[in-house]
Enzyme design. Structure first.
Site, PDB file in Angstrom:
ATOM      1  CG  ASP A  84      -1.970   0.954   1.300  1.00  0.00           C
ATOM      2  OD1 ASP A  84      -2.406   1.385   0.219  1.00  0.00           O
ATOM      3  OD2 ASP A  84      -2.423   1.304   2.416  1.00  0.00           O
ATOM      4  CG  ASP A 105       1.545   7.414  -3.323  1.00  0.00           C
ATOM      5  OD1 ASP A 105       1.416   8.245  -4.247  1.00  0.00           O
ATOM      6  OD2 ASP A 105       1.139   7.614  -2.160  1.00  0.00           O
ATOM      7  CD  GLU A 135      -2.307   8.379  -4.226  1.00  0.00           C
ATOM      8  OE1 GLU A 135      -2.101   7.329  -3.601  1.00  0.00           O
ATOM      9  OE2 GLU A 135      -2.396   9.499  -3.690  1.00  0.00           O
ATOM     10  N   GLY A 178      -7.929   8.072   7.355  1.00  0.00           N
ATOM     11  CA  GLY A 178      -8.275   8.367   8.753  1.00  0.00           C
ATOM     12  C   GLY A 178      -9.708   8.849   8.865  1.00  0.00           C
TER      13      GLY A 178
HETATM   14  P1  13P Z   1      -8.592   4.495   6.020  1.00  0.00           P
HETATM   15  O1  13P Z   1      -7.562   4.281   7.078  1.00  0.00           O
HETATM   16  O2  13P Z   1      -9.130   5.873   6.045  1.00  0.00           O
HETATM   17  O3  13P Z   1      -9.644   3.466   6.055  1.00  0.00           O
HETATM   18  O4  13P Z   1      -7.832   4.372   4.606  1.00  0.00           O
HETATM   19  C1  13P Z   1      -7.205   3.170   4.268  1.00  0.00           C
HETATM   20  C2  13P Z   1      -6.428   3.314   3.008  1.00  0.00           C
HETATM   21  O5  13P Z   1      -6.776   4.052   2.127  1.00  0.00           O
HETATM   22  C3  13P Z   1      -5.228   2.489   2.838  1.00  0.00           C
HETATM   23  O6  13P Z   1      -4.467   2.908   1.760  1.00  0.00           O
END
Ligand code: 13P
Length: 287
Positions: A84, A105, A135, A178
């Site tokens: 991620d 990213d 992204e 978040g």
């Molecule tokens: P949240 O923590 O807001 O659920 O986002 C998760 C996310 O986008 C991981 O890349």
């Protein structure tokens, strides 16, 4: 089985649903998410941020743990292990460690550099049968040290990056990592529709899945979102259940101090929220 995310997301676009990416932090989270996917016959993507990878002692540990767990738990639904918000170096490390999917990213680079690095990584990933996410624009807020201003993605730039051969694309449309602030304006569906028009059937990714109202999630899926990332909401569920266990003094009763008992309510709570999200995203029964 560990698979790339390409096929599962292609099917999601065709079937008008989304596959959840749930971020993992440790063994308990991984186990809860895998078991929930299996119980609900849903494909699933395990997300690993660079910070979480480091916490779990490195990508090799994560990859070995996930592969072994799939085997030991008898998981038969498609599972992708995905980096991620990867840096350029992080992508190479995960490729070597045996991940089945990466996200590069490059949104903070000027577009030319994002294009150059993405092109290179697309070749590397595809040669090895991995899927790759890129992204454009930026996801607002902060996740494990990755900070974004939250600019809305430019549809033309999305088209440019999509044409490089990435398998799915994260486009900033007002989403935030978040918790969402009280005065959040919501997702920019006009931008999403324009992006969709230009990128066609390319699966789109919605980061910041925590706290987005259900109607917005459904509308986003109808406009081509096929992967939705959730992290904070699992953390909040884990925290609340763990707090309750301690506040009720359960850690002081019998062998309630045993870490396997102490972490069990949080692990169960993650299963609840992951199932809820799979229901909302429509991925149940789609393995
Ligand atoms: P949240 O923590 O807001 O659920 O986002 C998760 C996310 O986008 C991981 O890349």
């Amino acid at each position: 089985m560990l698979v790339s995310a390409t096929e599962m997301l292609k099917k999601a676009v065709e079937g008008h649903y989304a596959v959840g990416q749930f971020n993992i932090n440790n063994l308990e989270w991984t186990k809860s998410i895998l078991q929930t996917a299996q119980e609900n016959n849903s494909p699933v993507i395990l997300g690993v941020s660079e910070g979480a990878g480091k916490y779990m002692t490195g990508y090799k540990t994560v990859s070995a743990m996930v592969s072994a767990m799939i085997e030991e738990l008898g998981i038969t639904v498609p599972v992708a292990l995905h980096l991620d918000h990867g840096s350029y170096e992080g992508c190479y490390k995960c490729v070597k460690a045996g991940f089945s999917s990466i996200m590069f990213d490059g949104s903070h680079f000027p577009i030319e550099e994002n294009v150059k690095k993405t092109t290179e990584l697309v070749h590397v990933a595809h040669n090895l049968g991995l899927s790759i996410e890129a992204e454009v624009g930026s996801i607002g807020g902060e996740e494990d040290g990755v900070v974004g201003a939250g600019e809305i993605a430019d549809p033309e730039e999305c088209k440019k990056i999509a044409d490089l051969g990435v398998d799915f694309l994260a486009a900033g449309i007002g989403n935030i990592h978040g918790k969402y602030p009280e005065n959040w304006k919501g997702l920019d569906f006009d931008a999403l529709a324009k992006i969709k028009e230009l990128v066609g059937d390319m699966p789109l990714v919605l980061h910041g899945g925590t706290g987005i109202p259900e109607d917005m999630i459904k509308k986003a899926i109808s406009l081509g979102v096929a992967k939705i990332n959730v992290n904070t909401e699992c953390q909040l569920y884990f925290q609340e259940a763990t707090r309750k266990y301690i506040e009720e003094g359960k850690d002081l009763q019998g062998k309630g101090y045993d870490p396997r008992k102490l972490l069990a309510p949080g692990a169960e709570a993650i299963k609840v929220i992951v199932k809820e999200k799979m229901e909302l995203f429509g991925s149940i029964g789609k393995a």
